[in-house]
Write an enzyme that holds these catalytic residues in place. Structure first.
Site, PDB file in Angstrom:
ATOM      1  N   SER A 171      41.249  39.453  35.594  1.00  0.00           N
ATOM      2  CA  SER A 171      41.594  40.371  34.501  1.00  0.00           C
ATOM      3  C   SER A 171      42.889  41.127  34.836  1.00  0.00           C
ATOM      4  CB  SER A 171      40.459  41.370  34.239  1.00  0.00           C
ATOM      5  OG  SER A 171      40.181  42.121  35.395  1.00  0.00           O
ATOM      6  N   ASP A 216      46.744  34.300  40.609  1.00  0.00           N
ATOM      7  CA  ASP A 216      46.305  34.771  39.292  1.00  0.00           C
ATOM      8  C   ASP A 216      47.488  34.938  38.345  1.00  0.00           C
ATOM      9  OD1 ASP A 216      44.010  34.854  40.715  1.00  0.00           O
ATOM     10  OD2 ASP A 216      43.784  37.038  40.695  1.00  0.00           O
ATOM     11  N   TYR A 229      38.808  42.733  50.815  1.00  0.00           N
ATOM     12  CA  TYR A 229      39.808  41.672  50.591  1.00  0.00           C
ATOM     13  C   TYR A 229      40.924  41.798  51.626  1.00  0.00           C
ATOM     14  CZ  TYR A 229      43.311  38.843  48.092  1.00  0.00           C
ATOM     15  OH  TYR A 229      44.248  37.903  47.741  1.00  0.00           O
TER      16      TYR A 229
HETATM   17  C1  GLA Z   1      41.969  37.385  44.108  1.00  0.00           C
HETATM   18  C2  GLA Z   1      43.470  37.484  44.399  1.00  0.00           C
HETATM   19  C3  GLA Z   1      44.066  36.079  44.518  1.00  0.00           C
HETATM   20  C4  GLA Z   1      43.283  35.218  45.515  1.00  0.00           C
HETATM   21  C5  GLA Z   1      41.787  35.290  45.249  1.00  0.00           C
HETATM   22  C6  GLA Z   1      40.972  34.596  46.306  1.00  0.00           C
HETATM   23  O1  GLA Z   1      41.770  36.809  42.847  1.00  0.00           O
HETATM   24  O2  GLA Z   1      44.125  38.187  43.373  1.00  0.00           O
HETATM   25  O3  GLA Z   1      45.416  36.165  44.889  1.00  0.00           O
HETATM   26  O4  GLA Z   1      43.592  35.565  46.832  1.00  0.00           O
HETATM   27  O5  GLA Z   1      41.328  36.619  45.117  1.00  0.00           O
HETATM   28  O6  GLA Z   1      41.223  33.232  46.300  1.00  0.00           O
END
Ligand code: GLA
Length: 332
Positions: A110, A155, A204
């Site tokens: 999103s 993304d 993350y």
């Molecule tokens: C999120 C991040 C992406 C990628 C994914 C995991 O969506 O925005 O850049 O690292 O996690 O694959």
């Protein structure tokens, strides 16, 4: 769609024609936590998208509102203005309103859809045309600036270039992109575990840092260059190396029309995310099992993990078999 466009235009009030731009959310078929390691990803654009209506303001002011909750959009606008100025955007006033159908915190990008759609509107109003990759990278930097999350570029690339039924094979080392068509009889299902997560909670960034230390220990610039033997004793790095192989095998399976083999790679990928990279949850594991029980050839969590959605792949009968399942968000 029309109703949403009407609501967006209404939010701008009187004052002349409204132009529209949009950017889709994505489901990542495979290639998780590989983008920031210089590896490969295979995202597929969804029919869900972020829509921005806008028109130029003569007084140079920038006014952006969001019709979605939470409506806090100023950090995104500010971050995009900084990053687009770095790409040569001249200041220009804008009135813009944003409305998205991509669920937030569900692993369907999103934020990527929002940054790309708003980025496109800001470029359009100042007459700037950026190459797709340059726009995607500026939007990625803006997203990191707005949220503090050191995300990769997958993304935003999917937001700029993605189209339904055309997964994008992206080599994140040089951001080269190849379209890989889904076989005609392949069905992709996205189902939501209902567990919401925020990537800003640090998990993350933690995974990314672990990957970077592994690369530093091996004296390579990114885990893209590591072999399975190099990382045999490091589960986090092992996920990245084996995942890169799975992306390339998946692209080959799709090109040759072998949907069953492609499905098996999803389930293998889920095991790696659960056991090696440790980003699954019991709810995601259960949803993967449910999709398999409904006849999917394979399924796995999609996006960063810690909650959100799973993606499943199957043959022609799958759409009907999952149709009563309350978790299903979209089928293509
Ligand atoms: C999120 C991040 C992406 C990628 C994914 C995991 O969506 O925005 O850049 O690292 O996690 O694959």
């Amino acid at each position: 769609m029309h109703r949403r466009a009407d609501a967006v235009a209404a939010a701008l009030g009187e004052g002349g024609d409204v132009a529209f731009v949009r950017a889709p959310g994505r489901v990542n078929l495979i290639g998780e936590h590989t983008d920031y390691n210089g590896g490969w990803v295979l995202p597929l654009a969804l029919d869900l998208d972020c829509l921005v209506g806008f028109r130029r303001r003569a007084d140079g002011q920038v006014r952006v509102v969001s019709l979605d909750a939470p409506a806090e959009i100023a950090p995104w606008t500010d971050a995009l203005l900084v990053e687009l100025a770095a790409e040569g955007r001249e200041p220009a006033g804008i009135d813009a309103a944003v409305a998205s159908t991509v669920p937030m915190g569900a692993g369907l990008a999103s934020s990527g859809a929002l940054s790309v759609a708003l980025g496109l509107a800001l470029c359009r109003v100042s007459g700037l045309e950026l190459a797709a990759v340059v726009l995607a990278e500026a939007c990625r930097r803006a997203e990191e600036r707005a949220t503090g999350v050191p995300c990769g570029v997958m993304d935003q690339i999917a937001g700029v270039l993605g189209r339904p039924r055309e997964p994008l094979l992206v080599d994140c080392r040089d951001i080269s992109v190849e379209r890989v068509a889904l076989p005609g009889d392949a069905v992709v299902v996205v189902a939501d575990s209902g567990i919401r997560r925020s990537l800003a909670d640090g998990r993350y960034a933690e995974r990314r840092a672990a990957c970077e230390s592994a690369a530093a220990r091996l004296r390579i610039t990114s885990l893209r260059e590591a072999t399975v033997a190099d990382v045999a004793d490091d589960p986090v790095a092992r996920h990245v190396v084996t995942e890169n192989e799975r992306v390339l095998r998946m692209a080959a399976a799709l090109r040759s029309g072998d949907v069953e083999a492609a499905g098996a790679l999803l389930t293998e990928g889920h095991r790696s995310l659960r056991e090696d990279f440790a980003v699954s949850t019991p709810e995601l594991d259960a949803l993967v099992e449910r999709m398999l029980a409904l006849g999917a050839y394979g399924a796995r969590l999609t996006g960063a993990g810690f909650g959100g959605c799973v993606v499943a792949l199957g043959g022609p009968g799958l759409a009907e078999r999952v149709s009563g399942d309350p978790a299903v968000v979209c089928v293509q």
